[in-house]
Design a protein around this motif. Structure first.
Motif, PDB file in Angstrom:
ATOM      1  N   HIS A  69       0.717  -1.329  -0.127  1.00 17.94           N
ATOM      2  CA  HIS A  69       0.034  -0.019   0.051  1.00 17.94           C
ATOM      3  C   HIS A  69       0.887   1.266  -0.102  1.00 17.94           C
ATOM      4  O   HIS A  69       0.425   2.192  -0.564  1.00 17.94           O
ATOM      5  CB  HIS A  69      -0.987  -0.041   1.227  1.00 17.94           C
ATOM      6  N   GLU A  70       2.062   1.290   0.568  1.00 19.62           N
ATOM      7  CA  GLU A  70       2.923   2.201   0.443  1.00 19.62           C
ATOM      8  C   GLU A  70       3.408   2.572  -0.912  1.00 19.62           C
ATOM      9  O   GLU A  70       3.676   3.811  -1.325  1.00 19.62           O
ATOM     10  CB  GLU A  70       4.048   2.115   1.451  1.00 19.62           C
ATOM     11  N   ARG A  71       3.997   1.713  -1.488  1.00 18.50           N
ATOM     12  CA  ARG A  71       4.577   1.767  -2.876  1.00 18.50           C
ATOM     13  C   ARG A  71       3.357   2.111  -3.800  1.00 18.50           C
ATOM     14  O   ARG A  71       3.477   2.712  -4.682  1.00 18.50           O
ATOM     15  CB  ARG A  71       5.101   0.329  -3.175  1.00 18.50           C
ATOM     16  N   TYR A  72       1.922   1.817  -3.544  1.00 17.41           N
ATOM     17  CA  TYR A  72       0.958   2.131  -4.360  1.00 17.41           C
ATOM     18  C   TYR A  72       0.619   3.461  -3.994  1.00 17.41           C
ATOM     19  O   TYR A  72       0.255   4.302  -5.174  1.00 17.41           O
ATOM     20  CB  TYR A  72      -0.280   1.385  -3.830  1.00 17.41           C
ATOM     21  N   GLN A  73       0.773   3.839  -2.797  1.00 11.72           N
ATOM     22  CA  GLN A  73       0.705   5.484  -2.637  1.00 11.72           C
ATOM     23  C   GLN A  73       1.648   6.196  -3.469  1.00 11.72           C
ATOM     24  O   GLN A  73       1.348   7.496  -3.724  1.00 11.72           O
ATOM     25  CB  GLN A  73       0.761   5.785  -1.138  1.00 11.72           C
ATOM     26  N   TRP A  74       2.717   5.731  -3.512  1.00  9.43           N
ATOM     27  CA  TRP A  74       3.852   6.583  -4.126  1.00  9.43           C
ATOM     28  C   TRP A  74       3.328   6.802  -5.772  1.00  9.43           C
ATOM     29  O   TRP A  74       3.625   7.873  -6.200  1.00  9.43           O
ATOM     30  CB  TRP A  74       5.180   5.658  -4.378  1.00  9.43           C
ATOM     31  N   MET A  75       2.750   5.809  -6.333  1.00  8.56           N
ATOM     32  CA  MET A  75       2.352   5.973  -7.717  1.00  8.56           C
ATOM     33  C   MET A  75       1.187   6.679  -7.841  1.00  8.56           C
ATOM     34  O   MET A  75       1.167   7.427  -8.763  1.00  8.56           O
ATOM     35  CB  MET A  75       2.070   4.405  -8.013  1.00  8.56           C
ATOM     36  N   ALA A  76       0.382   6.634  -6.899  1.00  8.57           N
ATOM     37  CA  ALA A  76      -0.767   7.611  -6.963  1.00  8.57           C
ATOM     38  C   ALA A  76      -0.607   8.920  -6.690  1.00  8.57           C
ATOM     39  O   ALA A  76      -0.818  10.050  -7.255  1.00  8.57           O
ATOM     40  CB  ALA A  76      -2.024   7.074  -5.904  1.00  8.57           C
ATOM     41  N   PHE A  78       2.628  10.257  -7.317  1.00  8.09           N
ATOM     42  CA  PHE A  78       3.388  10.797  -8.398  1.00  8.09           C
ATOM     43  C   PHE A  78       2.323  10.957  -9.793  1.00  8.09           C
ATOM     44  O   PHE A  78       2.529  12.345 -10.400  1.00  8.09           O
ATOM     45  CB  PHE A  78       4.059   9.453  -8.940  1.00  8.09           C
ATOM     46  N   ALA A  79       1.231  10.199 -10.144  1.00  9.02           N
ATOM     47  CA  ALA A  79       0.523  10.452 -10.944  1.00  9.02           C
ATOM     48  C   ALA A  79      -0.419  11.802 -10.739  1.00  9.02           C
ATOM     49  O   ALA A  79      -0.603  12.394 -11.737  1.00  9.02           O
ATOM     50  CB  ALA A  79      -0.439   9.207 -11.227  1.00  9.02           C
ATOM     51  N   ARG A  89      -1.862  11.509 -16.984  1.00 10.03           N
ATOM     52  CA  ARG A  89      -2.430  11.311 -15.649  1.00 10.03           C
ATOM     53  C   ARG A  89      -3.498  10.375 -15.413  1.00 10.03           C
ATOM     54  O   ARG A  89      -3.560   9.359 -14.586  1.00 10.03           O
ATOM     55  CB  ARG A  89      -2.577  12.602 -14.952  1.00 10.03           C
ATOM     56  N   GLU A  90      -4.471  10.496 -16.451  1.00  6.78           N
ATOM     57  CA  GLU A  90      -5.832   9.897 -16.391  1.00  6.78           C
ATOM     58  C   GLU A  90      -5.427   8.418 -16.558  1.00  6.78           C
ATOM     59  O   GLU A  90      -5.834   7.475 -15.968  1.00  6.78           O
ATOM     60  CB  GLU A  90      -6.726  10.418 -17.207  1.00  6.78           C
ATOM     61  N   LYS A  91      -4.501   8.117 -17.477  1.00  7.57           N
ATOM     62  CA  LYS A  91      -4.088   6.610 -17.936  1.00  7.57           C
ATOM     63  C   LYS A  91      -3.406   6.083 -16.654  1.00  7.57           C
ATOM     64  O   LYS A  91      -3.907   4.797 -16.286  1.00  7.57           O
ATOM     65  CB  LYS A  91      -3.092   6.940 -19.012  1.00  7.57           C
ATOM     66  N   LEU A  92      -2.827   6.882 -16.086  1.00  6.04           N
ATOM     67  CA  LEU A  92      -1.884   6.147 -14.857  1.00  6.04           C
ATOM     68  C   LEU A  92      -2.885   5.902 -13.655  1.00  6.04           C
ATOM     69  O   LEU A  92      -2.914   4.828 -13.059  1.00  6.04           O
ATOM     70  CB  LEU A  92      -0.847   7.217 -14.309  1.00  6.04           C
ATOM     71  N   LEU A  93      -3.729   6.842 -13.480  1.00  7.57           N
ATOM     72  CA  LEU A  93      -4.570   6.507 -12.399  1.00  7.57           C
ATOM     73  C   LEU A  93      -5.692   5.351 -12.706  1.00  7.57           C
ATOM     74  O   LEU A  93      -6.020   4.517 -11.856  1.00  7.57           O
ATOM     75  CB  LEU A  93      -5.648   7.968 -11.872  1.00  7.57           C
ATOM     76  N   ARG A  94      -6.050   5.273 -13.773  1.00  7.33           N
ATOM     77  CA  ARG A  94      -7.007   4.023 -14.414  1.00  7.33           C
ATOM     78  C   ARG A  94      -6.054   2.665 -14.360  1.00  7.33           C
ATOM     79  O   ARG A  94      -6.532   1.697 -13.928  1.00  7.33           O
ATOM     80  CB  ARG A  94      -7.318   4.174 -15.839  1.00  7.33           C
ATOM     81  N   ALA A  95      -4.692   2.801 -14.254  1.00  8.38           N
ATOM     82  CA  ALA A  95      -3.868   1.762 -14.156  1.00  8.38           C
ATOM     83  C   ALA A  95      -3.786   1.102 -12.798  1.00  8.38           C
ATOM     84  O   ALA A  95      -3.557  -0.008 -12.487  1.00  8.38           O
ATOM     85  CB  ALA A  95      -2.426   2.129 -14.635  1.00  8.38           C
ATOM     86  N   LEU A  96      -4.108   2.217 -11.827  1.00  4.13           N
ATOM     87  CA  LEU A  96      -3.945   1.686 -10.672  1.00  4.13           C
ATOM     88  C   LEU A  96      -5.126   1.207  -9.936  1.00  4.13           C
ATOM     89  O   LEU A  96      -5.112   0.628  -8.862  1.00  4.13           O
ATOM     90  CB  LEU A  96      -3.815   2.944  -9.553  1.00  4.13           C
ATOM     91  N   GLU A  97      -6.205   1.035 -10.943  1.00  2.80           N
ATOM     92  CA  GLU A  97      -7.474   0.520 -10.495  1.00  2.80           C
ATOM     93  C   GLU A  97      -7.651  -1.174 -10.692  1.00  2.80           C
ATOM     94  O   GLU A  97      -6.943  -1.532 -11.756  1.00  2.80           O
ATOM     95  CB  GLU A  97      -8.617   0.975 -11.259  1.00  2.80           C
ATOM     96  N   GLY A  98      -8.071  -1.804  -9.727  1.00  8.03           N
ATOM     97  CA  GLY A  98      -8.146  -3.407  -9.713  1.00  8.03           C
ATOM     98  C   GLY A  98      -6.919  -4.015  -9.379  1.00  8.03           C
ATOM     99  O   GLY A  98      -6.022  -3.608  -8.870  1.00  8.03           O
ATOM    100  N   ARG A  99      -6.931  -5.261 -10.051  1.00  6.10           N
ATOM    101  CA  ARG A  99      -5.574  -6.021  -9.693  1.00  6.10           C
ATOM    102  C   ARG A  99      -4.454  -5.745 -10.404  1.00  6.10           C
ATOM    103  O   ARG A  99      -4.651  -5.390 -11.673  1.00  6.10           O
ATOM    104  CB  ARG A  99      -6.079  -7.784 -10.085  1.00  6.10           C
ATOM    105  N   GLY A 100      -3.354  -6.049 -10.206  1.00  6.25           N
ATOM    106  CA  GLY A 100      -2.310  -5.826 -10.829  1.00  6.25           C
ATOM    107  C   GLY A 100      -1.782  -4.618 -11.225  1.00  6.25           C
ATOM    108  O   GLY A 100      -1.087  -4.037 -12.274  1.00  6.25           O
TER     109      GLY A 100
END
Length: 158
Positions: A69-76, A78-79, A89-100
């Motif tokens: 969850h910490e590494r996930y927060q870094w990505m969020a 950053f985006a 930015r929208e593409k990256l935020l969509r990539a963070l949804e769901g599995r993988g």
């Protein structure tokens, strides 16, 4: 992070590995006497290492992996805070949804090489901040500042 002549110089590269280690069979420990990072698991280089760690638990401190969850927060962060291009930015935020999300996030950056390089620099700085926080939280002194420390003796991350 305190600098003290009597303290060991940590193996900074091995410490980074320990925080990011994805192999759940491995355990990493910081040796407070030598500054080394000891790795134990099914394929140990030194079969007596586990016994030494168990025999002196105050000397060896386990290095927990960074939580996902910490590494996930870094990505969020950053985006949302670092990426200026609204479509990316929208593409990256969509990539963070769901599995993988970790793989999808990196894949989304393939179409933007400059942003991808900025992401890797951002991630490296976040990891270094986590290392500094690990030492500070345990009030562990070190002999030498990490290689990413500023030339004026201050640290990049407070």
């Amino acid at each position: 992070m305190r600098l003290t002549a009597e303290a060991p110089t940590p193996d900074w590269d091995s410490f980074e590995f320990a925080l990011e280690c994805a192999d759940m069979e491995l355990r990493c420990y910081y040796d407070t006497v030598t500054g080394e990072v000891c790795v134990t698991g099914p394929f140990e280089d030194d079969p007596g290492e586990r016994e030494r760690i168990d025999a002196d638990p105050r000397r060896y401190l386990e290095i927990d992996r960074l939580p996902a969850h910490e590494r996930y927060q870094w990505m969020a962060r950053f985006a949302t805070e670092e990426v200026g291009d609204a479509l990316l930015r929208e593409k990256l935020l969509r990539a963070l949804e769901g599995r993988g999300p970790f793989r999808r996030f990196k894949d989304a950056l393939l179409s933007a090489p400059q942003e991808r390089e900025r992401w890797f620099a951002y991630q490296a700085n976040a990891l270094r901040r986590a290392i500094e926080q690990w030492f500070a939280a345990r009030d562990l002194p070190v002999r030498a500042a990490p290689p990413w420390a500023r030339r004026d003796g201050g640290y990049l991350h407070k």
